[in-house]
Design a protein around this motif. Structure first.
Motif, mmCIF file in Angstrom:
data_model
loop_
_atom_site.group_PDB
_atom_site.id
_atom_site.type_symbol
_atom_site.label_atom_id
_atom_site.label_comp_id
_atom_site.label_asym_id
_atom_site.label_seq_id
_atom_site.Cartn_x
_atom_site.Cartn_y
_atom_site.Cartn_z
ATOM 1 N N GLU A 160 32.293 39.085 -9.163
ATOM 2 C CA GLU A 160 32.130 37.683 -9.525
ATOM 3 C C GLU A 160 33.499 37.097 -9.838
ATOM 4 O O GLU A 160 34.308 37.742 -10.509
ATOM 5 C CB GLU A 160 31.283 37.529 -10.788
ATOM 6 C CG GLU A 160 29.855 37.957 -10.706
ATOM 7 C CD GLU A 160 29.198 37.848 -12.072
ATOM 8 O OE1 GLU A 160 28.399 36.915 -12.275
ATOM 9 O OE2 GLU A 160 29.498 38.701 -12.937
ATOM 10 N N CYS A 184 30.537 39.062 -2.806
ATOM 11 C CA CYS A 184 30.913 38.112 -3.848
ATOM 12 C C CYS A 184 29.654 37.407 -4.354
ATOM 13 O O CYS A 184 28.968 36.731 -3.585
ATOM 14 C CB CYS A 184 31.925 37.094 -3.324
ATOM 15 S SG CYS A 184 32.424 35.876 -4.558
ATOM 16 N N ASP A 244 29.373 34.932 -6.430
ATOM 17 C CA ASP A 244 29.486 33.520 -6.798
ATOM 18 C C ASP A 244 28.422 32.716 -6.057
ATOM 19 O O ASP A 244 28.118 32.989 -4.889
ATOM 20 C CB ASP A 244 30.857 32.960 -6.415
ATOM 21 C CG ASP A 244 31.999 33.595 -7.186
ATOM 22 O OD1 ASP A 244 31.739 34.514 -7.973
ATOM 23 O OD2 ASP A 244 33.150 33.170 -6.987
ATOM 24 N N PHE A 267 31.192 30.127 -3.383
ATOM 25 C CA PHE A 267 32.595 30.483 -3.182
ATOM 26 C C PHE A 267 33.254 29.442 -2.276
ATOM 27 O O PHE A 267 32.673 28.998 -1.284
ATOM 28 C CB PHE A 267 32.709 31.864 -2.542
ATOM 29 C CG PHE A 267 34.114 32.420 -2.553
ATOM 30 C CD1 PHE A 267 34.714 32.773 -3.745
ATOM 31 C CD2 PHE A 267 34.816 32.585 -1.373
ATOM 32 C CE1 PHE A 267 36.000 33.291 -3.763
ATOM 33 C CE2 PHE A 267 36.100 33.099 -1.374
ATOM 34 C CZ PHE A 267 36.697 33.452 -2.580
ATOM 35 N N ASP A 312 39.985 29.643 -5.245
ATOM 36 C CA ASP A 312 39.348 30.570 -4.317
ATOM 37 C C ASP A 312 40.255 30.869 -3.117
ATOM 38 O O ASP A 312 40.139 31.941 -2.510
ATOM 39 C CB ASP A 312 38.011 30.010 -3.851
ATOM 40 C CG ASP A 312 37.001 29.895 -4.989
ATOM 41 O OD1 ASP A 312 37.201 30.561 -6.025
ATOM 42 O OD2 ASP A 312 36.031 29.126 -4.852
ATOM 43 N N THR A 345 41.368 34.569 -1.939
ATOM 44 C CA THR A 345 41.243 35.001 -0.538
ATOM 45 C C THR A 345 42.551 35.590 -0.036
ATOM 46 O O THR A 345 42.560 36.627 0.645
ATOM 47 C CB THR A 345 40.824 33.815 0.341
ATOM 48 O OG1 THR A 345 39.580 33.289 -0.130
ATOM 49 C CG2 THR A 345 40.674 34.248 1.793
ATOM 50 N N ALA A 362 30.552 36.362 1.209
ATOM 51 C CA ALA A 362 30.357 35.374 0.148
ATOM 52 C C ALA A 362 29.347 34.325 0.581
ATOM 53 O O ALA A 362 29.124 34.103 1.770
ATOM 54 C CB ALA A 362 31.689 34.711 -0.190
ATOM 55 N N TYR A 367 29.048 30.466 0.639
ATOM 56 C CA TYR A 367 30.043 29.402 0.559
ATOM 57 C C TYR A 367 29.443 28.082 0.087
ATOM 58 O O TYR A 367 28.279 27.779 0.338
ATOM 59 C CB TYR A 367 30.709 29.213 1.926
ATOM 60 C CG TYR A 367 31.524 30.406 2.357
ATOM 61 C CD1 TYR A 367 32.732 30.694 1.747
ATOM 62 C CD2 TYR A 367 31.060 31.261 3.365
ATOM 63 C CE1 TYR A 367 33.481 31.800 2.133
ATOM 64 C CE2 TYR A 367 31.799 32.365 3.754
ATOM 65 C CZ TYR A 367 32.999 32.634 3.128
ATOM 66 O OH TYR A 367 33.730 33.729 3.501
ATOM 67 N N ASP A 405 35.117 38.917 7.708
ATOM 68 C CA ASP A 405 33.967 38.106 7.346
ATOM 69 C C ASP A 405 32.767 38.401 8.227
ATOM 70 O O ASP A 405 32.881 38.997 9.290
ATOM 71 C CB ASP A 405 34.296 36.616 7.421
ATOM 72 C CG ASP A 405 34.524 36.150 8.847
ATOM 73 O OD1 ASP A 405 34.882 36.999 9.688
ATOM 74 O OD2 ASP A 405 34.340 34.962 9.118
#
Length: 637
Positions: A193, A238, A240, A243, A249, A253, A271, A273, A294
């Protein structure tokens, strides 16, 4: 010293399992307090879905056993907690987590083996409760818990929110997981997090904590990422809610990319987004994509029905803006994926199917996923008032944990799924599922995507018409490879209160697949048969023979398959140029001119297990089932 054990059991994913981050955070906070350490010691973490008896062997003379509850482990936790209480009646059993309903004592009434409930974020409530128990304090002064009074009646204490998390210690850098990493024989996955909270109020979600986003120190975040990198943790999720919402952020990254370049880990950073931070998210995705880290940029819609969006308190990007963003990402060769939820109140069969096709019209050809609408205990949608308002029928069904091991079945888990609403009957819900699986298998995963796009842009056939026609063809040919799959799925859906909705085949590993993935894999595995059986449908489209032959070849060759190391196509039509113009949002009609396309497989697969895992499971969101989704795997002359 009194022993404290933490239970956060997850499913295995093929040969992988998550480190117990949530309970690790609670343990790290408590163990960072001198008064706690003077009374208690960490007994250990139970984090793998072992048999109940095997799990009990890891618990010895406990003073406290604390359980983190979510959909995938509620029944396991209840079963284990009951056995713990039988063996150690003086042990304090604490239940917390997302599946413990906020401000409710119901669980204490249901489960006499549970002593205390913890609501919301667990670090401070757990520590305060543990110390109050040691001192013999009146528990009414401990916020965010429920307990039984002397007369046996349950009671909740005051709720507090938005704890200051700035200086919370890390379970990673404090060494709580070092022993697990040293001794574990399976691949470990990690959660991180950078902040907590969500400013949005989506009715189906239980993520928001009074709408306030709070931050961990960036130095702590970087230290955790370095720990993951140093300990060779390849996959980082992640947690969050959004994100990319904040400028910092980008700095995070950059640091992740530096670690990947230095050690090779983390290899994947996934993540969710923020949907409203265009420039930030684009830059983040560009950097991660350049370094092959990714799974694709999230562009979630959940629904395109105005009525459904109003009912769930959600506001989407305009379709025009969404279309421009998809084109922007496609031009940069950054994969995107979109998600819809089936069963939101206000949605109809037609609005759902039209919404799916509207995403294709807007340029989202790479990846669309559809999820069942699940009722979560602490969501707005989970309240009785909300359920009654929209006449929501809920099915208590076996939990379908996609991509988890198919053998984790000693204790069955369950989900509460929306089966019908005042605007979508049960029959329409089933039909919506069939249309969804058909579109995802044949378009998003790519089995017939080229034909659908050609027919839409060159012949004016809408995506809805194309996939309705295909669905009719499949229903009329139940002995085909795809007909058998869809018929099996239909049977499971109409008996969904008793059945399962997933697909398994040991050829593809000890993994549970969604039905669209299962259909795709079966068609690829039986590819020659698939080609023969789908041919009558393709021929019925009325495409001129020379174009049809070239398009058929292109469609077949663009699909990545195991035991195939690329290919080379020479055509009289510029098919690749045609499709590229559509993906980039600058449609140009198909041109009759010579074009040669060479496909190169960067990672050849010589078995079905590795192909299914890496291409369909890991690669779905980045469109890995087609060579053209990766600029390094094709060349046009």
């Amino acid at each position: 010293m009194k022993k404290v054990y933490f239970v956060q059991v997850g499913f295995a994913f093929d040969s992988s399992v998550y480190l117990p981050y949530a309970t690790g955070c609670i343990a790290a906070y408590a163990l960072g307090k001198a008064d706690f350490c003077a009374e208690y010691e960490l007994g250990g973490f139970i984090y793998k879905r072992d048999s109940i008896e095997e799990a009990l062997k890891k618990i010895d003379s406990p003073s406290i056993v604390a359980f983190s509850n979510y959909t995938w482990n509620v029944e396991y936790n209840r079963t284990l907690a009951k056995r713990v209480k039988e063996l150690y009646p003086d042990c304090s059993v604490i239940f917390g987590g997302h599946s413990v309903t906020s401000d409710s004592t119901e669980l204490l009434n249901e489960c006499d083996f549970v002593d205390y409930l913890s609501f919301g974020e667990g670090e401070e409530p757990f520590y305060n409760l543990a110390m109050a128990l040691k001192r013999g304090d009146d528990l009414s002064g401990v916020d965010n818990i429920a307990y039984r009074q002397a007369n046996g009646e349950p009671v909740c204490t005051k709720r507090t929110f938005n704890f200051d998390i700035t200086d919370y210690p890390s379970p990673y850098t404090t060494g709580l997981f070092d022993e697990i990493v040293a001794e574990e024989s399976v691949e470990l996955l990690a959660v991180i997090e950078t902040n907590r909270g969500c400013p949005y109020k989506c009715a189906y979600c239980d993520w928001s904590a009074k709408g306030k986003v709070r931050f961990f120190r960036i130095e702590k975040v970087k230290a955790e990422l370095k720990w993951l990198s140093d300990n060779r943790i390849e996959y980082c999720f992640c947690a969050d809610a959004n994100f990319g919402m904040f400028k910092r952020d980008l700095e995070i990254t950059d640091y992740i990319v530096q670690l990947k370049e230095k050690t090779g880990c983390p290899d994947v950073f996934r993540a969710f987004y923020d949907k409203n931070s265009d420039d930030n998210v684009f830059e983040i995705c560009h950097k991660l994509n350049e370094n092959r880290m990714d799974k694709g940029a999230t562009m979630s819609y959940q629904s395109l029905s105005d009525a459904a969006l109003r009912n769930v308190n959600r506001q989407n990007l305009t379709v025009e803006h969404f279309s421009s963003l998809v084109a922007k990402y496609n031009r940069a060769k950054i994969p995107t994926y979109s998600e819809l939820i089936l069963g939101l109140p206000g949605e109809t069969y037609d609005s759902f199917c039209d919404g799916l096709c509207a995403l294709l019209e807007a340029g989202q050809h790479n990846s669309v996923s559809v999820y069942y609408c699940e009722i979560l205990p602490n969501s707005i949608m989970g309240s009785d008032e909300y359920l009654d308002r929209f006449n929501i029928e809920v099915g208590h069904v076996k939990f379908n944990h996609i991509h988890s091991s198919n053998t984790d079945s000693e204790v069955e888990e369950y989900s509460d799924i929306v089966m019908s609403t005042d605007t979508m009957s049960r029959e329409m819900w089933v039909k919506s599922n069939l249309f969804s699986v058909c579109l995802q298998s044949f378009h998003s995963l790519g089995l017939l995507r080229c034909f659908a796009i050609y027919m839409r842009n060159e012949k004016g056939m809408s995506y809805r018409s194309f996939y309705n026609s295909l669905l009719d063809f499949i229903a009329g040919n139940p002995e085909t490879v795809f007909g058998k799959m869809l018929d099996d799925y239909y049977g499971k859906l109409v008996h969904s209160f008793e059945g399962e909705w997933n697909y398994t085949n040991p050829d593809f590993g000890d993994v549970v697949w969604s039905y669209e993935e299962g259909m795709f894999l079966e068609c690829i595995k039986n590819y020659d048969r698939f080609n023969r059986e789908i041919m009558p449908f393709l021929e019925s489209l009325g495409i001129e023979k020379d174009i049809f032959d070239g398009l058929l070849t292109y469609q077949r060759e663009v699909l990545r398959r195991p035991f195939k190391n690329g290919g080379r196509i020479k055509s009289e039509y510029a098919f690749n140029e045609f499709f590229d113009s559509i993906y980039s949002g600058n449609y140009q009609p198909l041109q009759r001119k010579e074009e040669t396309v060479t496909f190169t497989e960067l990672t050849p697969y010589d078995n079905w297990h590795d192909y299914a895992k890496n291409v369909v499971w890991f690669g779905r969101r980045r469109g890995a089932t087609l060579y053209t989704s990766d600029r390094e795997m094709y060349k046009v002359e």
